[in-house]
Scaffold this motif. Structure first.
Motif, PDB file in Angstrom:
ATOM      1  N   MET A 111       0.826  -1.399   0.133  1.00 38.70           N
ATOM      2  CA  MET A 111      -0.028  -0.023   0.044  1.00 38.70           C
ATOM      3  C   MET A 111       0.997   1.205   0.078  1.00 38.70           C
ATOM      4  SD  MET A 111      -2.809   1.307   2.946  1.00 38.70           S
ATOM      5  CE  MET A 111      -1.711   0.878   4.254  1.00 38.70           C
ATOM      6  N   VAL A 112       0.488   2.285  -0.752  1.00 35.81           N
ATOM      7  CA  VAL A 112       1.266   3.417  -1.035  1.00 35.81           C
ATOM      8  C   VAL A 112       0.235   4.418  -0.624  1.00 35.81           C
ATOM      9  CG1 VAL A 112       2.523   4.835  -2.534  1.00 35.81           C
ATOM     10  CG2 VAL A 112       2.823   2.520  -2.866  1.00 35.81           C
ATOM     11  N   ILE A 113       0.800   5.371   0.251  1.00 36.22           N
ATOM     12  CA  ILE A 113       0.163   6.467   0.909  1.00 36.22           C
ATOM     13  C   ILE A 113       1.072   7.717   0.481  1.00 36.22           C
ATOM     14  CG2 ILE A 113      -0.971   7.733   2.903  1.00 36.22           C
ATOM     15  CD1 ILE A 113      -1.255   4.992   4.220  1.00 36.22           C
ATOM     16  N   ALA A 114       0.419   8.473  -0.231  1.00 40.43           N
ATOM     17  CA  ALA A 114       1.108   9.788  -0.732  1.00 40.43           C
ATOM     18  C   ALA A 114       0.497  11.136  -0.451  1.00 40.43           C
ATOM     19  CB  ALA A 114       1.296   9.564  -2.345  1.00 40.43           C
ATOM     20  N   HIS A 115       1.320  11.916   0.069  1.00 37.76           N
ATOM     21  CA  HIS A 115       0.776  13.078   0.367  1.00 37.76           C
ATOM     22  C   HIS A 115       1.380  14.382  -0.424  1.00 37.76           C
ATOM     23  CE1 HIS A 115      -0.692  11.264   3.951  1.00 37.76           C
ATOM     24  NE2 HIS A 115       0.387  10.572   3.889  1.00 37.76           N
ATOM     25  N   ASP A 116       0.720  15.248  -0.737  1.00 40.22           N
ATOM     26  CA  ASP A 116       0.758  16.124  -1.667  1.00 40.22           C
ATOM     27  C   ASP A 116       1.836  17.148  -0.597  1.00 40.22           C
ATOM     28  OD1 ASP A 116      -0.582  15.035  -3.640  1.00 40.22           O
ATOM     29  OD2 ASP A 116      -1.943  16.801  -4.120  1.00 40.22           O
ATOM     30  N   GLY A 117       2.489  18.021  -1.459  1.00 40.82           N
ATOM     31  CA  GLY A 117       3.201  19.038  -0.775  1.00 40.82           C
ATOM     32  C   GLY A 117       2.049  20.226  -0.365  1.00 40.82           C
ATOM     33  N   THR A 118       2.634  21.013   0.446  1.00 36.67           N
ATOM     34  CA  THR A 118       1.679  22.178   0.736  1.00 36.67           C
ATOM     35  C   THR A 118       2.018  23.284   0.336  1.00 36.67           C
ATOM     36  OG1 THR A 118       2.866  22.542   2.804  1.00 36.67           O
ATOM     37  CG2 THR A 118       1.045  20.890   2.926  1.00 36.67           C
ATOM     38  N   GLU A 119       3.139  23.590  -0.483  1.00 39.83           N
ATOM     39  CA  GLU A 119       3.304  24.990  -1.004  1.00 39.83           C
ATOM     40  C   GLU A 119       2.597  25.480  -1.942  1.00 39.83           C
ATOM     41  OE1 GLU A 119       5.466  21.584  -3.020  1.00 39.83           O
ATOM     42  OE2 GLU A 119       5.534  22.013  -1.145  1.00 39.83           O
ATOM     43  N   PRO A 120       2.570  26.811  -2.029  1.00 46.16           N
ATOM     44  CA  PRO A 120       1.563  27.290  -3.137  1.00 46.16           C
ATOM     45  C   PRO A 120       1.717  26.700  -4.478  1.00 46.16           C
ATOM     46  CG  PRO A 120       2.486  29.072  -1.640  1.00 46.16           C
ATOM     47  CD  PRO A 120       3.096  27.653  -1.484  1.00 46.16           C
ATOM     48  N   GLY A 121       0.842  26.426  -5.232  1.00 42.08           N
ATOM     49  CA  GLY A 121       0.693  26.152  -6.813  1.00 42.08           C
ATOM     50  C   GLY A 121       0.707  24.558  -6.610  1.00 42.08           C
ATOM     51  N   THR A 122       0.824  23.655  -5.654  1.00 38.68           N
ATOM     52  CA  THR A 122       0.784  22.363  -5.760  1.00 38.68           C
ATOM     53  C   THR A 122      -0.402  21.643  -6.347  1.00 38.68           C
ATOM     54  OG1 THR A 122       2.248  22.233  -3.781  1.00 38.68           O
ATOM     55  CG2 THR A 122       1.293  20.051  -4.296  1.00 38.68           C
ATOM     56  N   PHE A 123      -1.659  22.096  -5.967  1.00 36.84           N
ATOM     57  CA  PHE A 123      -2.751  21.631  -6.409  1.00 36.84           C
ATOM     58  C   PHE A 123      -2.704  21.830  -7.975  1.00 36.84           C
ATOM     59  CE2 PHE A 123      -7.370  21.757  -7.771  1.00 36.84           C
ATOM     60  CZ  PHE A 123      -7.753  20.585  -7.558  1.00 36.84           C
ATOM     61  N   GLU A 124      -2.514  23.230  -8.359  1.00 35.84           N
ATOM     62  CA  GLU A 124      -2.324  23.447  -9.916  1.00 35.84           C
ATOM     63  C   GLU A 124      -1.474  22.399 -10.617  1.00 35.84           C
ATOM     64  OE1 GLU A 124      -4.203  26.570  -7.584  1.00 35.84           O
ATOM     65  OE2 GLU A 124      -1.990  25.725  -7.342  1.00 35.84           O
ATOM     66  N   ARG A 125      -0.194  22.293 -10.020  1.00 34.74           N
ATOM     67  CA  ARG A 125       0.514  21.343 -10.539  1.00 34.74           C
ATOM     68  C   ARG A 125       0.047  20.042 -10.796  1.00 34.74           C
ATOM     69  NH1 ARG A 125       4.549  22.991  -8.022  1.00 34.74           N
ATOM     70  NH2 ARG A 125       4.661  21.224  -6.370  1.00 34.74           N
ATOM     71  N   ARG A 126      -0.574  19.562  -9.658  1.00 38.99           N
ATOM     72  CA  ARG A 126      -1.164  18.209  -9.697  1.00 38.99           C
ATOM     73  C   ARG A 126      -2.240  18.146 -10.773  1.00 38.99           C
ATOM     74  NH1 ARG A 126      -4.236  13.820  -7.162  1.00 38.99           N
ATOM     75  NH2 ARG A 126      -2.739  13.711  -5.253  1.00 38.99           N
ATOM     76  N   MET A 127      -2.943  19.042 -11.042  1.00 40.09           N
ATOM     77  CA  MET A 127      -3.880  18.988 -12.136  1.00 40.09           C
ATOM     78  C   MET A 127      -3.473  18.912 -13.581  1.00 40.09           C
ATOM     79  SD  MET A 127      -6.466  18.492 -10.224  1.00 40.09           S
ATOM     80  CE  MET A 127      -7.864  18.222 -11.603  1.00 40.09           C
ATOM     81  N   GLU A 128      -2.094  19.738 -13.383  1.00 45.74           N
ATOM     82  CA  GLU A 128      -1.491  19.903 -14.846  1.00 45.74           C
ATOM     83  C   GLU A 128      -0.981  18.538 -15.099  1.00 45.74           C
ATOM     84  OE1 GLU A 128       2.793  22.065 -16.031  1.00 45.74           O
ATOM     85  OE2 GLU A 128       1.096  23.057 -15.338  1.00 45.74           O
ATOM     86  N   ILE A 129      -0.220  17.685 -14.212  1.00 46.38           N
ATOM     87  CA  ILE A 129       0.274  16.398 -14.136  1.00 46.38           C
ATOM     88  C   ILE A 129      -0.414  15.296 -14.086  1.00 46.38           C
ATOM     89  CG2 ILE A 129       2.243  15.025 -13.163  1.00 46.38           C
ATOM     90  CD1 ILE A 129       3.282  17.533 -14.451  1.00 46.38           C
ATOM     91  N   ARG A 130      -1.819  15.345 -13.845  1.00 51.18           N
ATOM     92  CA  ARG A 130      -2.613  14.643 -13.532  1.00 51.18           C
ATOM     93  C   ARG A 130      -2.934  13.609 -14.727  1.00 51.18           C
ATOM     94  NH1 ARG A 130      -8.700  13.483 -12.861  1.00 51.18           N
ATOM     95  NH2 ARG A 130      -8.379  11.836 -10.999  1.00 51.18           N
ATOM     96  N   PRO A 131      -2.869  14.232 -16.061  1.00 52.26           N
ATOM     97  CA  PRO A 131      -3.141  13.035 -17.123  1.00 52.26           C
ATOM     98  C   PRO A 131      -1.896  12.023 -17.236  1.00 52.26           C
ATOM     99  CG  PRO A 131      -3.783  15.561 -17.861  1.00 52.26           C
ATOM    100  CD  PRO A 131      -3.276  15.231 -16.445  1.00 52.26           C
ATOM    101  N   ASP A 132      -0.688  12.544 -17.125  1.00 51.76           N
ATOM    102  CA  ASP A 132       0.418  11.678 -17.228  1.00 51.76           C
ATOM    103  C   ASP A 132       0.312  10.657 -16.036  1.00 51.76           C
ATOM    104  OD1 ASP A 132       1.608  13.126 -19.273  1.00 51.76           O
ATOM    105  OD2 ASP A 132       2.690  14.241 -18.146  1.00 51.76           O
ATOM    106  N   HIS A 133      -0.186  11.087 -14.694  1.00 52.48           N
ATOM    107  CA  HIS A 133      -0.341  10.035 -13.605  1.00 52.48           C
ATOM    108  C   HIS A 133      -1.455   9.065 -14.085  1.00 52.48           C
ATOM    109  CE1 HIS A 133      -1.048   8.824  -9.508  1.00 52.48           C
ATOM    110  NE2 HIS A 133      -2.485   9.089  -9.655  1.00 52.48           N
TER     111      HIS A 133
END
Length: 107
Positions: free
Chosen positions: A1-23
């Protein structure tokens, strides 16, 4: 089981959404080869994605680490803290996983 936590710095959510298609594309390939069994996003208090939980199946830790080294959310700095835990899928749930359904039903 892998539990992964996003960073909390500004712009992380936007980067998540940008990278999401590759993920997601990598997840599709892993589903085809049987290494990704199930997963989903961790949501914060506002219902926004802030990490993930994945049930994966690799022959050994080295192969799991090789996947993590190429995971788009890690490569692009979205996931900042990743925990890996051994996880046992109980027999009654194996039939839900295509990779194990046939052998679980037989025995």
């Amino acid at each position: 089981m892998v539990i992964a936590h996003d960073g909390t710095e500004p712009g992380t959510f936007e980067r998540r959404m940008e990278i999401r298609p590759d993920h997601m594309a990598q997840g599709e390939k892993m589903m085809e080869d049987g290494s990704f069994l199930f997963g989903g996003a961790i949501l914060d208090g506002a219902g926004k994605m802030s990490g993930g939980v994945l049930i994966v199946d690799f022959p050994d830790r080295a192969e799991l680490d090789q996947w993590l080294d190429s995971e788009p959310y890690i490569v692009n700095g979205v996931w900042r803290r990743v925990e890996v835990h051994p996880f046992l899928v109980p027999p009654q749930f194996l039939t839900l996983l295509p990779k194990y359904a046939e052998s679980a039903a037989a025995g």
